[in-house]
Design an enzyme around this catalytic site. Structure first.
Site, PDB file in Angstrom:
ATOM      1  CG  HIS A  50       0.103   2.450  -9.164  1.00 42.65           C
ATOM      2  ND1 HIS A  50      -0.260   2.125  -7.780  1.00 42.65           N
ATOM      3  CD2 HIS A  50      -0.992   3.111  -9.400  1.00 42.65           C
ATOM      4  CE1 HIS A  50      -1.269   2.367  -7.473  1.00 42.65           C
ATOM      5  NE2 HIS A  50      -1.854   3.096  -8.479  1.00 42.65           N
TER       6      HIS A  50
ATOM      7  CB  SER B 130      -8.413  -5.341  -3.663  1.00 37.25           C
ATOM      8  OG  SER B 130      -9.046  -4.323  -3.895  1.00 37.25           O
TER       9      SER B 130
ATOM     10  CG  ASP C 228      -2.027   0.949   1.122  1.00 38.91           C
ATOM     11  OD1 ASP C 228      -2.405   1.313  -0.094  1.00 38.91           O
ATOM     12  OD2 ASP C 228      -2.640   1.230   2.209  1.00 38.91           O
ATOM     13  N   GLY C 229       0.514   2.263  -0.579  1.00 39.62           N
ATOM     14  CA  GLY C 229       0.959   3.608  -0.334  1.00 39.62           C
ATOM     15  C   GLY C 229       1.501   4.293  -1.740  1.00 39.62           C
ATOM     16  CG  ASN C 230       2.360   1.583  -4.927  1.00 36.41           C
ATOM     17  OD1 ASN C 230       3.206   1.542  -4.341  1.00 36.41           O
ATOM     18  ND2 ASN C 230       1.852   0.748  -5.921  1.00 36.41           N
TER      19      ASN C 230
ATOM     20  CD  GLU D 104     -12.960  -5.379  -2.215  1.00 43.24           C
ATOM     21  OE1 GLU D 104     -11.797  -5.456  -2.022  1.00 43.24           O
ATOM     22  OE2 GLU D 104     -13.896  -5.907  -2.177  1.00 43.24           O
TER      23      GLU D 104
ATOM     24  CG  LEU E 130       9.805 -17.005  -3.591  1.00 46.69           C
ATOM     25  CD1 LEU E 130       9.597 -16.971  -2.180  1.00 46.69           C
ATOM     26  CD2 LEU E 130       9.997 -15.547  -4.323  1.00 46.69           C
TER      27      LEU E 130
HETATM   28  C1  IPE Z   1      -5.310  -2.743  -0.445  1.00 43.28           C
HETATM   29  O1  IPE Z   1      -5.028  -1.487  -0.521  1.00 43.28           O
HETATM   30  C2  IPE Z   1      -5.261  -3.605  -1.940  1.00 43.28           C
HETATM   31  C3  IPE Z   1      -3.917  -3.706  -2.584  1.00 43.28           C
HETATM   32  C4  IPE Z   1      -2.579  -3.307  -1.979  1.00 43.28           C
HETATM   33  C5  IPE Z   1      -3.853  -4.198  -3.681  1.00 43.28           C
HETATM   34  P1  IPE Z   1      -5.963  -0.374  -0.667  1.00 43.28           P
HETATM   35  O2  IPE Z   1      -5.618   1.044  -0.951  1.00 43.28           O
HETATM   36  O3  IPE Z   1      -6.962  -0.723  -2.210  1.00 43.28           O
HETATM   37  O4  IPE Z   1      -7.015  -0.609   0.498  1.00 43.28           O
HETATM   38  P2  IPE Z   1      -8.023   0.451   1.322  1.00 43.28           P
HETATM   39  O5  IPE Z   1      -8.883   1.227   0.210  1.00 43.28           O
HETATM   40  O6  IPE Z   1      -6.997   1.554   1.892  1.00 43.28           O
HETATM   41  O7  IPE Z   1      -8.530  -0.201   2.478  1.00 43.28           O
HETATM   42  C1  IPE Z   2      -1.341   0.512  -3.531  1.00 46.27           C
HETATM   43  O1  IPE Z   2      -1.092   1.764  -3.231  1.00 46.27           O
HETATM   44  C2  IPE Z   2      -1.477  -0.008  -4.849  1.00 46.27           C
HETATM   45  C3  IPE Z   2      -2.830  -0.677  -5.051  1.00 46.27           C
HETATM   46  C4  IPE Z   2      -3.856  -0.701  -4.127  1.00 46.27           C
HETATM   47  C5  IPE Z   2      -3.062  -1.364  -6.510  1.00 46.27           C
HETATM   48  P1  IPE Z   2      -2.360   2.469  -3.466  1.00 46.27           P
HETATM   49  O2  IPE Z   2      -2.936   2.917  -4.910  1.00 46.27           O
HETATM   50  O3  IPE Z   2      -3.515   2.129  -2.594  1.00 46.27           O
HETATM   51  O4  IPE Z   2      -1.792   4.037  -2.700  1.00 46.27           O
HETATM   52  P2  IPE Z   2      -2.419   4.915  -1.582  1.00 46.27           P
HETATM   53  O5  IPE Z   2      -2.941   4.222  -0.680  1.00 46.27           O
HETATM   54  O6  IPE Z   2      -3.694   5.568  -2.330  1.00 46.27           O
HETATM   55  O7  IPE Z   2      -1.332   5.990  -1.059  1.00 46.27           O
HETATM   56 MG    MG Z   3      -4.316   2.431  -0.715  1.00 45.58          MG
END
Ligand code: IPE
Ligand code: IPE
Ligand code: MG
Length: 237
Positions: A25, A53, A8-10, A55, A119
């Site tokens: 990303h 996901s 998360d956090g890209n 979602e 792996l």
């Molecule tokens: C979870 O991250 C899904 C992935 C890392 C692929 P999200 O950024 O989609 O999750 P929420 O919406 O913050 O819960």
């Molecule tokens: C995770 O990073 C990648 C995916 C969910 C595909 P996010 O795109 O959720 O990055 P934030 O959470 O918005 O920073």
């Molecule tokens: Mg996210």
């Protein structure tokens, strides 16, 4: 040892730098390569990466399309190297809504690497823990309907065998980057006894060093699995 990572956090990583979310990303995809490479040296036998996901389709069309483009790039650029490195790649999730060319590449990579002994890399694309349980339930119900399975045969082992992770151990550790403390539909069944690590670094900043220190912290924990663990009978990995 099986480690699951919610990458998360890209988006925030990019936004903080005044860049487009897709740049984040892209950096994230580069990070995947490094973390996968580090696994054998760090004693990780199975790595599950949450890439998209069920979602995530709710995001803007251009972001979804950009992510799909990155999957294409990752799959075509890493096919040879993953095979050379003896990695066995498996995909978790419902592949049906993915575009045919991505699906084809996933099948090629899965088939090419299926007998590899290094792996085990699971990539979760269009994955949701609840969706996985729905698909498993349907598959079990179908077998009952056909008389292949008796209701009394449905137990925890039977359910686990119908999940996308069938045949694999549950994750010992689930790491989520970027400071959020939730699972967001990741490994709903499999996480029952997982340890959790929530790290502040965004996925593009999740270096091998951060991975290593997160694993060190995990190894210092005592896992009881409901029992009372004393120094004499301490569970070992
Ligand atoms: C979870 O991250 C899904 C992935 C890392 C692929 P999200 O950024 O989609 O999750 P929420 O919406 O913050 O819960
Ligand atoms: C995770 O990073 C990648 C995916 C969910 C595909 P996010 O795109 O959720 O990055 P934030 O959470 O918005 O920073
Ligand atoms: Mg996210």
């Amino acid at each position: 040892m099986h480690v699951g990572i919610i990458m998360d956090g890209n988006g925030r990583w990019a936004t903080r730098r005044g860049l487009a979310r897709l740049i984040g990303h892209k950096r994230g995809a580069a990070q995947v390569k490094k973390i996968v490479k580090s696994c054998p040296e760090l004693g990780v036998e199975t790595l599950t990466l949450y890439a998209f996901s069920t979602e995530n389709w709710k995001r803007a069309a251009h972001e979804v399309e950009g992510l799909m483009k990155l999957f294409r790039g990752y799959l075509s650029n890493n096919l040879v190297e993953l095979h050379e490195k003896n990695v066995r790649v498996r995909f978790l999730g419902d592949p049906t809504p993915l575009s045919p060319d991505i699906l084809g590449m996933m099948q090629t990579l899965g088939n090419l690497t299926k007998n590899n002994t290094g792996l085990k890399l699971n990539v979760a694309i269009n994955y949701g823990g609840r969706d996985e349980l729905v698909r498993a339930t349907r598959a079990i119900a179908r077998k009952v309907e056909l008389g292949e399975l008796d209701i009394s045969d449905i137990n925890e082992t039977c359910i686990a065998e119908h999940l996308d992770t069938n045949g694999q151990d549950d994750p010992d550790l689930i790491i989520r980057t970027a400071g959020e403390m939730r699972l967001s539909n990741f490994m709903t069944w499999q996480c029952a006894y997982s340890e959790f690590a929530f790290v502040e670094e965004s996925w593009p900043d999740f270096t091998r060093e951060v991975f290593e220190s997160t694993l060190e912290n995990f190894h210092s924990r005592t896992r009881q699995f409901g029992a009372v663990v004393t120094a004499q009978n301490k569970f070992t990995e």
